[in-house]
Design an enzyme around this catalytic site. Sequence first.
Site, PDB file in Angstrom:
ATOM      1  N   TYR A  15       0.883  -1.174   0.000  1.00 59.06           N
ATOM      2  CA  TYR A  15       0.000   0.000   0.000  1.00 59.06           C
ATOM      3  C   TYR A  15       0.913   1.214   0.000  1.00 59.06           C
ATOM      4  O   TYR A  15       1.620   1.461   0.985  1.00 59.06           O
ATOM      5  CB  TYR A  15      -0.844  -0.073   1.268  1.00 59.06           C
ATOM      6  N   ILE A  52       7.321   2.150   2.786  1.00 59.72           N
ATOM      7  CA  ILE A  52       6.298   1.256   2.249  1.00 59.72           C
ATOM      8  C   ILE A  52       6.575  -0.182   2.706  1.00 59.72           C
ATOM      9  O   ILE A  52       7.590  -0.767   2.341  1.00 59.72           O
ATOM     10  CB  ILE A  52       6.246   1.330   0.705  1.00 59.72           C
ATOM     11  N   GLN A  65       3.473  -6.896  45.891  1.00 60.43           N
ATOM     12  CA  GLN A  65       2.606  -5.837  45.352  1.00 60.43           C
ATOM     13  C   GLN A  65       3.392  -4.726  44.657  1.00 60.43           C
ATOM     14  O   GLN A  65       2.954  -4.169  43.663  1.00 60.43           O
ATOM     15  CB  GLN A  65       1.811  -5.201  46.483  1.00 60.43           C
ATOM     16  N   GLU A 118       0.016   3.739  10.347  1.00 59.91           N
ATOM     17  CA  GLU A 118      -1.443   3.862  10.169  1.00 59.91           C
ATOM     18  C   GLU A 118      -1.970   5.112  10.905  1.00 59.91           C
ATOM     19  O   GLU A 118      -3.072   5.135  11.419  1.00 59.91           O
ATOM     20  CB  GLU A 118      -2.129   2.571  10.653  1.00 59.91           C
TER      21      GLU A 118
END
Lengths: 262, 544
Positions: B126, B165, B283, B369
């Site tokens: 793409y 790309i 913890q 993206e």
Amino acid sequence: MHIVVCVKQVPDSTEIKINPETGTLVRTGVPSIMNPYDHFALETALNLKKEHDARVTVVSMGPPQAKSVVQLGLALGADEGVLLSDKAFAGSDTWATSYALSLAINKLGKFSLVLCGMQAIDGDTAQVGPGVAQQLSIPQVTFCEEVKVNGKKAWVRKATDYGYAIAEVDMPVLLTMMMHKDFEARYPSFLDIFNSDQKPYHVWTAEDIGAKKEYLGLKGSPTQVDRIYPPEKGCETQMLTGAPGEIAQKIVDILKKENCLR
Amino acid sequence: MPSMDAVSRGLMLESLRNYARRRLPYDFLREKDRNNEFPAEVLAEMYDFSTLGVHLLLIPKEYGGIGAGTYDIYRVCEELARMDLGIATSVFATFLGTDPLKVGGTEEQKAKWMSKIAREKLLVAYAATEPDAGSDLVNLKTRAEHVVKNGEIDGYRITGNKQWISNGGVADLYAVLALAPGGPSWFLVEKGMKGFSANKHEDKHGIRLSNTAGLSLDNVFVPKENLIGMEEGNGLTEAQAVFGYTRLMVAAFGLGAGWSALETAVKYSQQRIQASSPLSEKQGYTHKLIVPNAVNLEASRAYIEEIAERLDAGERGLQTEGAIAKYSATEAGNKAAEDSIQALGGYGYTRDFPVEKIKRDVKITCIYEGTNEIMEMTIYRGRWQEHLKTRGEYYILKASEMEALHGENPDVGARASALALRTLAAVMEECRLNKLTRHQYITFKLGNFISMAETSAVFAKRASAAYSESVKFDTETWQAMSRIYARASALKIAVEGVSLVLGAAAESSLPSKINLAEIQSVQSGIMKDMDTVARKLKEVFKAR
């Protein structure tokens, strides 16, 4: 030729968890797989299918989610799938399970071979295969590693305590399969899984196979389970390696050290 | 497209996991990572019909594919990311590369190219990004000029450069965005076309198994049939149309990679004895490095699943939701991997353990993206419009829904989520009254608040309903996670929202409009919930 393969959905033994308080198997969150011996039986059937133009039917008994192992069988190449699923089956022992499976196999019509795994990795009883053969009144050969078909006879190589035995038996016959040590389960491709959804798949109830309810489930099972518990670790195991003579010497040394030998 | 049934999906995931177990042991991945090497043979196997055929998921049934739904794709993407994010990216690039065709292609083009991609197992790329045009695609410089023959357009000559790309140097087919005389348009460019070449494979921080390269197009002739949709000018619309969906895939990458790292840490913590007890019992360790990450990851899972189901039900667009999913899941994944290195101490900092590689890999999900800063902007823009259109009622209504849910089920954090939403509404309204959205930083922070508040609402809703197949935790744990997430959201929006507004406005009465006392009171029980999550994590991801 029609081959019926019995498969069972079992918890993945590599992920087994025991509830320490109740001593029972924790099934929640534990992935389920096709019993590896059944997987080998299925692959044996699919190889025979290629050689003899056979038809393969996968049969399983279990809750609705056991559809997964039947569909896996279809995706790997079986032609038809049957799941026996009904509350009436719940709690069945090996006898009741054999009874139900044999009725389903009879309902499927004529068959030449019934293949089962030699045992399931959860219960390890190795009783269901022989039980099905008995209920179907057909001969059985257990612990088979290799199967060939020649005309109306099956040639099998089975494991014994001392090595192998070769047998030739008339079909129909039920064989329980044990795996080659190098057997690696095959998994289907995405396309095979997608296409498997289109193959004939049936869910049969107790009524569908004409089973008598009093022979099914907990009430129909002669086996009574007292309790299940993980074995307690009693003593340490020491593995000795080397040539037989060396190992024998090591044993003697240990026995002397423990004052068992002088 | 609706998703398939859970059994078929489960079998596909199991096939994928099995493939990874057999073919992608960590030593193999580490070697490829060190050598910056694209594993062509792995991709060839994964595309092989008889092995997996993973590329068929995105191809509709009528063109020889499987036509999977969004929920299926999310699950597969999560699993791919657990295997290796570089390989996952390479597969994703094919998915992404087919999108312009799926969205804008003519029936004839789809039939020709989709079938070809399915049958010939083409790797697709793409190609939109350019050296000076990333999320701002309007700055596109690649040009497509008409080639006229006998007075008619016969084709195009494309000239320009593309950057970053995925599959750039290894693809067989490229969807290339170029500025045609009629506006930005997508073109299909095939490997080997005259004038078309790929530059060197980039030496990246992570996802080093994914081939990334720039592309050079020098007067590349493409026939007019390769103009997607056979009409110029639809390129940007087509690029935008799939963001709701493609960003969900990247969200699933963040989720898968984050959990992969965190699972390693949870298992390690049970085996590492420190001062006579395992780290998993402490913890100071679990509540800092493990529990918050598990909570954030599961919150983003809940959100991804909600949006996947909505897309499968036929809703379109959902760009803001896609951005929220991507933002929350990739931030959670990145932080989980970062903390997993810390959780493994010195071991985590070496390449002998996978967390170091996962951390380098997962960072890309915060960048590609659309960077997560672009996500903050997108989320803010989408919801600011809703805030204005509804005169500030948008989040008030959502808060009321949460209050109603709290009435039905007081155990899922819906009350805290309602407080987060009400506080968000107040902060946004105060920003409007004081015209504070002129400060870009505030708008981006609003994007962050919106993401948290909406995710908390979706998590509470889903923690109250029947759980999907992907949730590994029991009701008690998932609800504890939902409560922890909702409390943190309410507190963060209140504290940081007030701080932002007071810091930027001349004067503001915002503090009096926020019910800080109640936000503080719903924090009650947080320690017990964190203890529960820490304990259950050990059970679910038990060390051998």
